[in-house]
Design an enzyme around this catalytic site. Sequence first.
Site, PDB file in Angstrom:
ATOM      1  N   TRP A 102       0.836  -1.208   0.000  1.00  0.00           N
ATOM      2  CA  TRP A 102       0.000   0.000   0.000  1.00  0.00           C
ATOM      3  C   TRP A 102       0.862   1.246   0.000  1.00  0.00           C
ATOM      4  CZ3 TRP A 102      -4.243  -0.560  -2.227  1.00  0.00           C
ATOM      5  CH2 TRP A 102      -5.004  -1.725  -2.067  1.00  0.00           C
ATOM      6  N   ASP A 172      -2.117   6.594   6.232  1.00  0.00           N
ATOM      7  CA  ASP A 172      -3.141   5.726   5.645  1.00  0.00           C
ATOM      8  C   ASP A 172      -3.533   4.716   6.727  1.00  0.00           C
ATOM      9  OD1 ASP A 172      -4.674   3.870   4.328  1.00  0.00           O
ATOM     10  OD2 ASP A 172      -3.226   3.508   2.697  1.00  0.00           O
ATOM     11  N   LYS A 196     -12.864  -1.792   5.453  1.00  0.00           N
ATOM     12  CA  LYS A 196     -12.098  -2.746   6.242  1.00  0.00           C
ATOM     13  C   LYS A 196     -12.694  -2.853   7.648  1.00  0.00           C
ATOM     14  CE  LYS A 196      -9.450  -2.667   2.617  1.00  0.00           C
ATOM     15  NZ  LYS A 196      -8.241  -1.903   2.439  1.00  0.00           N
TER      16      LYS A 196
HETATM   17  C1  LIG Z   1      -7.618  -1.425   1.121  1.00  0.00           C
HETATM   18  C2  LIG Z   1      -6.518  -0.428   1.308  1.00  0.00           C
HETATM   19  C3  LIG Z   1      -6.312   0.618   0.392  1.00  0.00           C
HETATM   20  C4  LIG Z   1      -7.131   0.771  -0.862  1.00  0.00           C
HETATM   21  O1  LIG Z   1      -8.422   1.076  -0.567  1.00  0.00           O
HETATM   22  P1  LIG Z   1      -9.498   1.329  -1.735  1.00  0.00           P
HETATM   23  O2  LIG Z   1     -10.672   1.763  -0.945  1.00  0.00           O
HETATM   24  O3  LIG Z   1      -9.677   0.052  -2.465  1.00  0.00           O
HETATM   25  O4  LIG Z   1      -8.959   2.412  -2.604  1.00  0.00           O
HETATM   26  C5  LIG Z   1      -5.292   1.504   0.643  1.00  0.00           C
HETATM   27  N1  LIG Z   1      -4.519   1.395   1.732  1.00  0.00           N
HETATM   28  C6  LIG Z   1      -4.686   0.410   2.637  1.00  0.00           C
HETATM   29  C7  LIG Z   1      -3.789   0.335   3.833  1.00  0.00           C
HETATM   30  C8  LIG Z   1      -5.693  -0.530   2.445  1.00  0.00           C
HETATM   31  O5  LIG Z   1      -5.859  -1.517   3.339  1.00  0.00           O
END
Ligand SMILES: *Cc1c(COP(=O)(O)O)cnc(C)c1O
Length: 360
Positions: A102, A172, A196
């Site tokens: 990521w 993030d 998530k």
């Molecule tokens: C799932 C995830 C993303 C991407 O998320 P989207 O909503 O599919 O754009 C980015 N960073 C992390 C840490 C993630 O777990």
Amino acid sequence: MAKVFNFSAGPAALPEEVLVQARYELLDWHGAGLSVMEMSHRSKEFISIIEKVESELRALLAIPGNYKVLFLQGGATLQFSMIPQNLLGDKRAADYIYTGQWAKKAITEAKKFCDVNIAASSEDRNFTYVPKRETWKLDPSAAYVHITSNETIGGIEYQQVPDVGDVPLVADMSSHLLSRPVDIPRYGLIYAGAQKNIGPAGLTIVIVREDLIGRAPSEIATMADYKAYADSQSMYNTPPTFSIYMAGLVMQWIKRKGGLAEMEKKNIAKAQLLYEYLGASEFYDSPVAAEDRSRMNVPFRLKDDSLDAEFLEQASREGLVQLKGHRSIGGMRASIYNAMPLEGVQALVDFMREFERSHV
Ligand SMILES: *Cc1c(COP(=O)(O)O)cnc(C)c1O
């Protein structure tokens, strides 16, 4: 219907109580005579929903008044490009900590807008640890420092907030926001896709210090400018209304369960149960450095990977689903977000023990 334990990394399990409440309210929200899905986003009903979601989130995370809460779309992935566009101001560089897949995606996007300084990386050991803060080589001219505080695929999690001085720290938190308390004032900006640990897909939450809004160059798309959302209560255009409503139900559920300190306790207990079993077993192993292991995403391997398919097949027959590791890493991954009860992790450990017993 046989309910399964869903270990998916995302979209992920939601608390059953929340789904039951959503079903109960689905056709007629609080006597309004219509579904949340059918409401105008400018109706007084929906405005009351979004305001309540924001105040629930502010209360759970103790978000100070000088931070804005924005509800966006485009996933965490769109933030990878919105962040440099909004935060660079008159600077040309940003620091990134490279800890996995990521982080890599965030870096790839940022490179389109600025000079990316990889201040630290864990690539040398296949992204199985968080580089120690003392080793980071921060660029004094950077506009911000970006971390991926929980790497959903690799299964590493920052257990402390790194000190980066006066430069805004950007995180993030897609896969662990609302799993534990967060010291918001230590950050300039936090972002997370909802699917998530917060709600269904379609919603992205951004928590941003006010002084970081309004720095974007005027040429960028209005929809890429945080100011457009901050000035309009996240309603510059139609927001993802149903996902916002569902996220609100999840937040109310967290509050009923005792808030984030209580969530954290449960998450620690769940993660310990699984990691302790992995640590004691000769049959499985965890690739991640012990002090950096994620409480949310637990990758593990069978030492004999020729048994992977059989493991997954039997697990799924036992109602333990979505345990296959990310395609880029292989092996297994159990995502054990807030909505996964301790009994789910216990059922997984019991299954793993039995599988081990019958294969040695
Ligand atoms: C799932 C995830 C993303 C991407 O998320 P989207 O909503 O599919 O754009 C980015 N960073 C992390 C840490 C993630 O777990």
